[in-house]
Design a protein around this motif. Sequence first.
Motif, mmCIF file in Angstrom:
data_model
loop_
_atom_site.group_PDB
_atom_site.id
_atom_site.type_symbol
_atom_site.label_atom_id
_atom_site.label_comp_id
_atom_site.label_asym_id
_atom_site.label_seq_id
_atom_site.Cartn_x
_atom_site.Cartn_y
_atom_site.Cartn_z
ATOM 1 N N PHE A 198 0.826 -1.288 -0.056
ATOM 2 C CA PHE A 198 0.066 -0.004 0.163
ATOM 3 C C PHE A 198 0.860 1.351 0.086
ATOM 4 O O PHE A 198 0.457 2.285 -0.595
ATOM 5 C CB PHE A 198 -0.831 0.056 1.387
ATOM 6 N N ARG B 263 -2.901 9.927 6.051
ATOM 7 C CA ARG B 263 -4.224 10.378 5.290
ATOM 8 C C ARG B 263 -4.687 11.693 5.045
ATOM 9 O O ARG B 263 -5.111 12.167 4.125
ATOM 10 C CB ARG B 263 -5.469 9.456 5.546
ATOM 11 N N ILE C 2 -4.444 10.278 -3.682
ATOM 12 C CA ILE C 2 -4.029 9.339 -2.883
ATOM 13 C C ILE C 2 -4.891 9.189 -1.638
ATOM 14 O O ILE C 2 -5.083 8.014 -1.359
ATOM 15 C CB ILE C 2 -2.578 9.422 -2.395
ATOM 16 N N ILE D 48 -7.946 7.380 -2.708
ATOM 17 C CA ILE D 48 -7.624 5.936 -2.992
ATOM 18 C C ILE D 48 -7.156 5.124 -1.584
ATOM 19 O O ILE D 48 -7.970 4.014 -1.517
ATOM 20 C CB ILE D 48 -6.204 5.887 -3.838
ATOM 21 N N LEU D 49 -6.717 5.745 -0.698
ATOM 22 C CA LEU D 49 -6.804 5.232 0.443
ATOM 23 C C LEU D 49 -8.143 4.804 1.175
ATOM 24 O O LEU D 49 -8.452 3.884 2.081
ATOM 25 C CB LEU D 49 -5.913 5.828 1.695
ATOM 26 N N TYR E 112 -7.807 -3.571 -0.908
ATOM 27 C CA TYR E 112 -6.795 -3.225 -2.085
ATOM 28 C C TYR E 112 -7.483 -3.798 -3.319
ATOM 29 O O TYR E 112 -7.204 -3.334 -4.363
ATOM 30 C CB TYR E 112 -5.526 -3.819 -1.714
ATOM 31 N N GLU F 172 -5.218 3.185 -10.291
ATOM 32 C CA GLU F 172 -4.938 3.518 -8.707
ATOM 33 C C GLU F 172 -4.111 2.682 -8.174
ATOM 34 O O GLU F 172 -3.349 3.504 -7.583
ATOM 35 C CB GLU F 172 -6.449 3.137 -8.432
ATOM 36 N N LYS F 173 -3.813 1.601 -8.887
ATOM 37 C CA LYS F 173 -2.698 0.956 -8.101
ATOM 38 C C LYS F 173 -1.298 1.409 -8.612
ATOM 39 O O LYS F 173 -0.361 1.647 -7.884
ATOM 40 C CB LYS F 173 -2.672 -0.584 -8.532
ATOM 41 N N LYS G 10 -0.892 4.652 -9.475
ATOM 42 C CA LYS G 10 -0.966 5.927 -8.861
ATOM 43 C C LYS G 10 -0.289 5.663 -7.250
ATOM 44 O O LYS G 10 0.637 6.395 -6.732
ATOM 45 C CB LYS G 10 -2.102 6.837 -8.644
ATOM 46 N N LEU G 11 -1.015 4.638 -6.604
ATOM 47 C CA LEU G 11 -0.492 4.453 -5.270
ATOM 48 C C LEU G 11 0.965 3.973 -5.123
ATOM 49 O O LEU G 11 1.634 4.117 -4.220
ATOM 50 C CB LEU G 11 -1.370 3.323 -4.591
ATOM 51 N N SER H 56 4.025 5.954 -3.204
ATOM 52 C CA SER H 56 5.047 5.360 -2.294
ATOM 53 C C SER H 56 6.308 5.262 -2.240
ATOM 54 O O SER H 56 7.116 5.206 -1.453
ATOM 55 C CB SER H 56 4.426 3.688 -2.072
#
Length: 309
Positions: free
Chosen positions: A103, A217, A280, A283-284, A292, A299-300, A302-303, A307
Amino acid sequence: MYGNFWENLRNAFRHDNNSLFKLIAINILVFMVLLISRVILTITGFGDLYAAGVSKFMMPASLPKLLSQPWSILSYMFMHEGIFHILFNMLFLYWFGQLVHQFLGSRKLANLYILGGLTGALFYVLIYNLAPYFRGSIDGSLMLGASAGVFAIVVGAATLSPNTTFFLLLLGPVKIKYIAIFYVILSFANSAGANAGGELAHLGGALLGYLYIVQLRKGTDWGVPVQKVGLFFENFFRKKQGVNVSYRRPKTSSSFKPFSKSSTSSKTTDKSTISSQEEIDLILDKIAEKGYEALSKEEKRKLFEFSKK
C-alpha cells in the motif's frame, strides 16, 4: 519483492526498497549473535558477563539507566532471546508488513517499525515511572523485542485495509481488523502481568500505528525524520562507492551524457505520473472501505508511484 521468501531474505541488503526483509534479516542476525554468545559464555563460566553485556542494549525502565545508555531505545527493538519470541514477531512482521509495503512502500514500512518501537519505549518508561504499581520494580526492569514495532505495522495495516482477510488455522477466514483488535485487547489485559513492560510497549506501538495512518491520510507523514536519517546513511555509502569508481576510472565528458539524459527524463516522468495527495487520500479511503483488490490498475499505479516519494 524480488522472489520467494528465502531469496528475498538472502538478498535483503542487495536491493533498494526492501525494508521488510532488511528488518527481518537484522532481527535474525542479532538473535543468532546473542544465541551463540549466550551458549559459549555460559558453558565457559562467563554467563554473568553475557547478562551484563546484553543488559546494556536492552531498554531500561529507569530514567538514570536510560540516560547512561541512550542507544538502547533503538537497539532493544532488534533483540530477542527466545525462539518463539522472535518466531511470532517475524511471522506477524512478514504477514502484515507485506500489506503495508504494497500500500505505502518500503520507506513508510520502516517508518512504522521504528516509530512504533520508539513509542513503545516511551510508553514503557512513562508508565513504569508514573504508575504506583510499578514503582518497586523500576530499577530492575529491562525490555527487549520487536513487538512494539510489529504492533505498529499490524495496526497500521488493519487501519489501511481493515477488511483484508487472512485464513487462520482452525478459524478460517478472519478480517485483519479483528486480529488487530484481539491482540490489542490481549495486551491491555496482560499489562499488569509478568510481562507488563512488553505489553505496555505493544499498546504504544499499536497507538502509533493507528495515528500514523490517520495522519498520513491527512497529508502529514510523521516518519519524515526517520526517512531523512535513512537517506543520509544511504547517500553516505553511495558517495563512498562513487569516489572509488571515479578514482579507478577517470571522468570523461562522454560518460556523463547518459546520466544527464536519464535525469531529465525521470524528472519529466515524475511530474506526469506521481499523483497528488488528494488523489492518494481518495484511493486510501477506497482501500479502507473495499480493500486493495477493489482498486483499478490506474489507482494501483498511482499508489505505487506515490509510495516511492
